[in-house]
Write a protein that holds these residues in place. Sequence first.
Motif, PDB file in Angstrom:
ATOM      1  N   MET A 416       0.831  -1.202   0.000  1.00  0.00           N
ATOM      2  CA  MET A 416       0.000   0.000   0.000  1.00  0.00           C
ATOM      3  C   MET A 416       0.869   1.256   0.000  1.00  0.00           C
ATOM      4  SD  MET A 416      -1.235   0.085   3.942  1.00  0.00           S
ATOM      5  CE  MET A 416      -0.161   0.778   5.202  1.00  0.00           C
ATOM      6  N   LEU A 417       2.069   1.134   0.543  1.00  0.00           N
ATOM      7  CA  LEU A 417       2.932   2.304   0.602  1.00  0.00           C
ATOM      8  C   LEU A 417       3.548   2.610  -0.749  1.00  0.00           C
ATOM      9  CD1 LEU A 417       4.643   1.602   4.013  1.00  0.00           C
ATOM     10  CD2 LEU A 417       3.123   3.507   3.515  1.00  0.00           C
ATOM     11  N   GLY A 418       3.755   1.578  -1.542  1.00  0.00           N
ATOM     12  CA  GLY A 418       4.477   1.825  -2.784  1.00  0.00           C
ATOM     13  C   GLY A 418       3.801   1.326  -4.044  1.00  0.00           C
ATOM     14  N   GLY A 419       2.809   0.471  -3.915  1.00  0.00           N
ATOM     15  CA  GLY A 419       2.181  -0.097  -5.109  1.00  0.00           C
ATOM     16  C   GLY A 419       2.900  -1.357  -5.546  1.00  0.00           C
ATOM     17  N   THR A 420       2.324  -2.069  -6.492  1.00  0.00           N
ATOM     18  CA  THR A 420       2.828  -3.378  -6.897  1.00  0.00           C
ATOM     19  C   THR A 420       4.268  -3.338  -7.386  1.00  0.00           C
ATOM     20  OG1 THR A 420       0.603  -3.743  -7.674  1.00  0.00           O
ATOM     21  CG2 THR A 420       2.240  -5.400  -8.269  1.00  0.00           C
ATOM     22  N   PHE A 421       4.598  -2.308  -8.178  1.00  0.00           N
ATOM     23  CA  PHE A 421       5.915  -2.337  -8.822  1.00  0.00           C
ATOM     24  C   PHE A 421       7.021  -1.679  -8.018  1.00  0.00           C
ATOM     25  CE2 PHE A 421       2.715  -2.619 -12.157  1.00  0.00           C
ATOM     26  CZ  PHE A 421       3.048  -3.874 -12.638  1.00  0.00           C
ATOM     27  N   ARG A 422       6.625  -0.892  -7.030  1.00  0.00           N
ATOM     28  CA  ARG A 422       7.676  -0.277  -6.223  1.00  0.00           C
ATOM     29  C   ARG A 422       7.320  -0.400  -4.742  1.00  0.00           C
ATOM     30  NH1 ARG A 422       5.703   4.955  -5.197  1.00  0.00           N
ATOM     31  NH2 ARG A 422       3.794   5.305  -6.332  1.00  0.00           N
ATOM     32  N   ALA A 423       6.791  -1.579  -4.377  1.00  0.00           N
ATOM     33  CA  ALA A 423       6.444  -1.815  -2.982  1.00  0.00           C
ATOM     34  C   ALA A 423       7.658  -1.529  -2.106  1.00  0.00           C
ATOM     35  CB  ALA A 423       5.996  -3.258  -2.800  1.00  0.00           C
ATOM     36  N   SER A 424       7.504  -0.686  -1.100  1.00  0.00           N
ATOM     37  CA  SER A 424       8.630  -0.420  -0.212  1.00  0.00           C
ATOM     38  C   SER A 424       8.153   0.309   1.024  1.00  0.00           C
ATOM     39  CB  SER A 424       9.703   0.403  -0.914  1.00  0.00           C
ATOM     40  OG  SER A 424       9.527   1.775  -0.647  1.00  0.00           O
ATOM     41  N   PHE A 425       9.023   0.337   1.996  1.00  0.00           N
ATOM     42  CA  PHE A 425       8.709   1.049   3.219  1.00  0.00           C
ATOM     43  C   PHE A 425       9.208   2.493   3.172  1.00  0.00           C
ATOM     44  CE2 PHE A 425       7.582  -3.066   4.597  1.00  0.00           C
ATOM     45  CZ  PHE A 425       6.666  -2.860   5.611  1.00  0.00           C
ATOM     46  N   ARG A 426       9.729   2.904   1.998  1.00  0.00           N
ATOM     47  CA  ARG A 426      10.273   4.257   1.864  1.00  0.00           C
ATOM     48  C   ARG A 426       9.315   5.350   2.367  1.00  0.00           C
ATOM     49  NH1 ARG A 426      14.761   4.993   2.645  1.00  0.00           N
ATOM     50  NH2 ARG A 426      14.083   6.795   3.797  1.00  0.00           N
ATOM     51  N   LEU A 525       7.425  -7.736  13.668  1.00  0.00           N
ATOM     52  CA  LEU A 525       8.890  -7.913  13.607  1.00  0.00           C
ATOM     53  C   LEU A 525       9.369  -7.746  12.168  1.00  0.00           C
ATOM     54  CD1 LEU A 525       9.526 -11.077  15.853  1.00  0.00           C
ATOM     55  CD2 LEU A 525       9.812  -8.671  16.492  1.00  0.00           C
ATOM     56  N   THR A 526       8.613  -8.311  11.242  1.00  0.00           N
ATOM     57  CA  THR A 526       8.999  -8.230   9.830  1.00  0.00           C
ATOM     58  C   THR A 526       8.923  -6.787   9.328  1.00  0.00           C
ATOM     59  OG1 THR A 526       8.144 -10.460   9.545  1.00  0.00           O
ATOM     60  CG2 THR A 526       8.558  -9.219   7.544  1.00  0.00           C
ATOM     61  N   VAL A 527       7.866  -6.084   9.710  1.00  0.00           N
ATOM     62  CA  VAL A 527       7.742  -4.677   9.304  1.00  0.00           C
ATOM     63  C   VAL A 527       8.928  -3.872   9.852  1.00  0.00           C
ATOM     64  CG1 VAL A 527       6.424  -2.550   9.727  1.00  0.00           C
ATOM     65  CG2 VAL A 527       5.227  -4.637   9.040  1.00  0.00           C
ATOM     66  N   LEU A 528       9.255  -4.071  11.127  1.00  0.00           N
ATOM     67  CA  LEU A 528      10.352  -3.311  11.737  1.00  0.00           C
ATOM     68  C   LEU A 528      11.678  -3.644  11.063  1.00  0.00           C
ATOM     69  CD1 LEU A 528       9.314  -3.550  15.505  1.00  0.00           C
ATOM     70  CD2 LEU A 528       9.187  -1.514  14.051  1.00  0.00           C
ATOM     71  N   THR A 529      11.858  -4.927  10.717  1.00  0.00           N
ATOM     72  CA  THR A 529      13.079  -5.336  10.023  1.00  0.00           C
ATOM     73  C   THR A 529      13.182  -4.627   8.676  1.00  0.00           C
ATOM     74  OG1 THR A 529      13.038  -7.494  11.087  1.00  0.00           O
ATOM     75  CG2 THR A 529      14.313  -7.327   9.054  1.00  0.00           C
ATOM     76  N   GLN A 530      12.071  -4.604   7.951  1.00  0.00           N
ATOM     77  CA  GLN A 530      12.112  -3.982   6.621  1.00  0.00           C
ATOM     78  C   GLN A 530      12.306  -2.473   6.731  1.00  0.00           C
ATOM     79  OE1 GLN A 530       8.713  -5.545   4.472  1.00  0.00           O
ATOM     80  NE2 GLN A 530       9.641  -7.566   4.337  1.00  0.00           N
ATOM     81  N   MET A 531      11.747  -1.877   7.787  1.00  0.00           N
ATOM     82  CA  MET A 531      11.978  -0.441   7.989  1.00  0.00           C
ATOM     83  C   MET A 531      13.460  -0.178   8.258  1.00  0.00           C
ATOM     84  SD  MET A 531       8.665   0.566  10.298  1.00  0.00           S
ATOM     85  CE  MET A 531       9.104   2.288  10.608  1.00  0.00           C
ATOM     86  N   ALA A 532      14.071  -1.064   9.051  1.00  0.00           N
ATOM     87  CA  ALA A 532      15.493  -0.893   9.346  1.00  0.00           C
ATOM     88  C   ALA A 532      16.324  -1.066   8.076  1.00  0.00           C
ATOM     89  CB  ALA A 532      15.932  -1.892  10.417  1.00  0.00           C
ATOM     90  N   GLN A 533      15.907  -2.021   7.234  1.00  0.00           N
ATOM     91  CA  GLN A 533      16.678  -2.285   6.021  1.00  0.00           C
ATOM     92  C   GLN A 533      16.459  -1.217   4.949  1.00  0.00           C
ATOM     93  OE1 GLN A 533      15.237  -6.263   5.531  1.00  0.00           O
ATOM     94  NE2 GLN A 533      16.964  -7.195   6.613  1.00  0.00           N
ATOM     95  N   GLU A 534      15.339  -0.525   5.033  1.00  0.00           N
ATOM     96  CA  GLU A 534      15.013   0.488   4.025  1.00  0.00           C
ATOM     97  C   GLU A 534      15.969   1.678   4.094  1.00  0.00           C
ATOM     98  OE1 GLU A 534      12.584   0.308   1.597  1.00  0.00           O
ATOM     99  OE2 GLU A 534      13.424   2.212   0.912  1.00  0.00           O
ATOM    100  N   GLY A 535      16.467   1.993   5.296  1.00  0.00           N
ATOM    101  CA  GLY A 535      17.435   3.076   5.442  1.00  0.00           C
ATOM    102  C   GLY A 535      16.809   4.368   5.909  1.00  0.00           C
ATOM    103  N   GLY A 536      17.604   5.148   6.628  1.00  0.00           N
ATOM    104  CA  GLY A 536      17.142   6.441   7.122  1.00  0.00           C
ATOM    105  C   GLY A 536      16.742   6.390   8.580  1.00  0.00           C
ATOM    106  N   LEU A 537      16.479   5.173   9.083  1.00  0.00           N
ATOM    107  CA  LEU A 537      16.093   5.028  10.485  1.00  0.00           C
ATOM    108  C   LEU A 537      17.069   4.093  11.197  1.00  0.00           C
ATOM    109  CD1 LEU A 537      12.189   4.682  10.143  1.00  0.00           C
ATOM    110  CD2 LEU A 537      13.479   6.718  10.797  1.00  0.00           C
ATOM    111  N   GLY A 538      18.344   4.286  10.886  1.00  0.00           N
ATOM    112  CA  GLY A 538      19.352   3.426  11.501  1.00  0.00           C
ATOM    113  C   GLY A 538      19.438   2.106  10.755  1.00  0.00           C
ATOM    114  N   ASP A 539      20.071   1.120  11.369  1.00  0.00           N
ATOM    115  CA  ASP A 539      20.196  -0.151  10.665  1.00  0.00           C
ATOM    116  C   ASP A 539      19.778  -1.331  11.527  1.00  0.00           C
ATOM    117  OD1 ASP A 539      22.283   0.038  12.371  1.00  0.00           O
ATOM    118  OD2 ASP A 539      23.862  -0.172  10.849  1.00  0.00           O
TER     119      ASP A 539
END
Length: 666
Positions: A416-426, A525-539
Amino acid sequence: MAKGRTNQERSSDAASIAMLERAEALGITTAFQRAELLAACPIGAGQSGTCCKNCYMGPCRITKDGQVGVCGATMETINARNMARACAAGSAAHSDHGRDLAFTLLATAEGKAQGYEIRDVAKLWNVAKKWGVATEGRSKQDVAKELALKGLAMFGQQTGETVYIKHAPEKRQKIWRQHGVVPRGVDREVVDILHRTHMGDDQDPEHILLGAIRTSLADGWGGSMLATDFSDILFGTPSPNVSQVNLGVLKKDEVNILVHGHEPTLSEMIVAACQDPAMQEYARSKGAKGVNLAGICCTSNEILIRQGIPSAGNFLNQELALITGAVEAMVVDVQCIMQALPEVASRFHTKIVTTSPKVKITGAMHVEFDERKGLDQARELVKIAIDNFANRGETMIPDQQSDLVPGFSHEYINYMLGGTFRASFRPLNDAIMTGRIRGVVADVGCNNARTTQDASHNFLVREFLKNDVLVVETGCAALASAKMGYLLGDAALEYAGPGLREVCEAVGIPPVLHAGSCVDNTRILTVLTQMAQEGGLGDDISDIPAVGLAPEWMSEKAIAIGMYCAASGAYVIFGTTSPLASDDVVQKLMTEGWEEKFGGKMEFEVDEKEILRKALEHIDKKRAALKLPAWEPTRHGKSGDWRMEELFKLPVEERLEALYGTPVTA
Ligand code: XCC
Ligand code: SF4
C-alpha cells in the motif's frame, strides 16, 4: 475481598455493559464478578513479595528483603524463574499452534486434508525461498511438502540456528550471537528453560533471564513466525476487507455459531461449511433465516483478517456472548477459553464444543478435530448448531456493532505504501524522518478481568493518534479498537494529529492498522526489520522510534511476546499489574540490563498515563539519536483533505489567496 464494581467500571464497552446487566438480572456470574469475589493473591501476584512452587519443600513465600526459600533461593532468583517459566509456557502455546499448521500444510500437500488447499502460491514461493526449499520446475504440492517437513523438523532442531534468524537485521543477529541467545528448535528451548528452572539448577537471575530470551526468540523468530507464514500459505495472505465487530453481529433470526480460541484450521472449514447453500437451506428448514458465523479472540482474528468474518469481540466478551441467549453453538479450539463457559451455557440452550485433542472441558461436548475429514466435521458442527436453534429461548442481543477494515499484513503494508511495482517502506520511513509521523506504537495483547475492559487500549490509542503516532494492533487489542470504530479511517482520523492525518489520507489507510492475531505479532517484527533495512532510520530494530504495549495483558503468551520483542530491540511496556512490583533487581535486569545488551527492554507500568509518557519519551529519544528533527505538533498537515474542507468554507477571494499565496481577484 475486593468490593464489587459498577458495570461501567467493569467494561468501557456499551454492549458488554448491557450484557453484564442481563447477567445480573439472570443471576449469572462472569469473570468480571469473579475478579471481585476472588482477590488476587498479593504474594503470588508480586505485589507484596513473591512465591516459589518449584519444589515440595515449599511453596516458599518471600515477603521481606533478605528472606530466602528453604533451599536458599532469593527473591530475584524466584522471580527470574517465574518469568522464565511463563515465557516457556507462552512460547509453547504459540509455537505448538505453529506446529499444528505445519501438520496441516503437510497433509494438504499430500492431498490428505479434506477441504484444504494451498490458496496463496506466491506466499508459498516466498516462504520456500526463506527456508531454502527449491521451487523451480516443482509443483506447489511438492514444494509445500518439503517446506512442511522442514518446518516440523525445526521444532526439534537440537543444534545450530533456526532458519528465520538470518532474516533479522544483520546487526541484530550479531547481538544475539554475541550474547548466546540464538535459539535452536522451540522444543529444545522450552525443555531447556523447564530444566534450568527446576529446583537446584540455574540460580543466577541474569543468566536465567538470558535463557528465557532464547526461548522467546525460538517462538517469535521461530514457531510463531512459522504459524503466520504457513497460515497465509493455506488460507491466503490478509489484505484489507470490511467487516463488523461486537456483540451486535449476532443475529436474532439466524442460527448463530461462534468460533473461539486461536487456530484458523478448523474455523476456516466452518467458514466454508456455513457458506454452503445446502447448510443455509437446512437452517431455513429449521425455521431460521440462515446461518451466521462470528468469532471471539484470535480464532476470530484469523478468519476476520482473511475472510472478513465478523467478530463478536475479544477475550472478555466470551461469556457475555452466551448471555445473549442467541448462540446455538460455540466451537472452541485452544487457548484463552474460560472454563466457566459450559456453566454459563447451561443457563441457555447453547452447546459448547471442544475440538482440540489437547483441550477438553467438563460439561462441554467434544468432537475431536481430524484434518483428514476437516470439511465433514465442520458440516457436522454446523448441523449441531442448526438442530439446536429450535431450543432457543428468550434472547437479548445488544445493538452495538462497528465497521472495521482489518487485514494489514506486512505484505499489504509494503504494497500500500508503494504499489505493486515499487512496494517499499520508503514512504513510511520518510514520514517518520520528516516528523509527520512521530513514531510507531504496537498496541497488542489481552483484556484482563481486573481492569476496565478495553479502557486502557482505547485511551492509549486515542492519545497516540493525537501525538502523530501510527498504531499497529493485533489480538484482543485490535478488537478493542475495532469496537470504537478506530479501525476505520474517519473515526480514528478525528483524533489523529495533522501530520499523521496527512500521511494516512495520502496513502488511504486508517491510522490504526489491524495486523492480525497474536501469532501475527511476528508480522510487526517483519515490518520493523524492513523499515530498518530500508534506510534512514538506523540499521537495526532498536534504532526505530517504536514502542510495544500490552496494557491489559493477562496471558503467559504475552510474556513470551514481550521478551522476544525486547530481545529484538523494542521497548515493551506491560500495564495492569506488575509481577515484579516488589523486586527492583529483576525489573532492572529486564530494563537497564537488557537495554544495554539488546537495545530493547521490558517494563511493567500499571499507570496508563505513565505508559503514554514513557512511550513518547522513548520515541523522542530514538528520534534524537537518529538526528531527526524533534516532533512538532503543528509543523505538518498543511495539506490533506481536512484543509480542503476548510478551504471550501472560505469566501472565494480568501480561498484563492489561500491557494496562491497572494491576493487575487475572482
Ligand atoms: Fe488471548 Fe489471542 Fe490475550 Fe486475547 S490477546 S486474551 S492471549 S486471545 Ni493474544
Ligand atoms: Fe522453596 Fe527453593 Fe523449593 Fe522454591 S525451590 S519451593 S524456594 S525450597
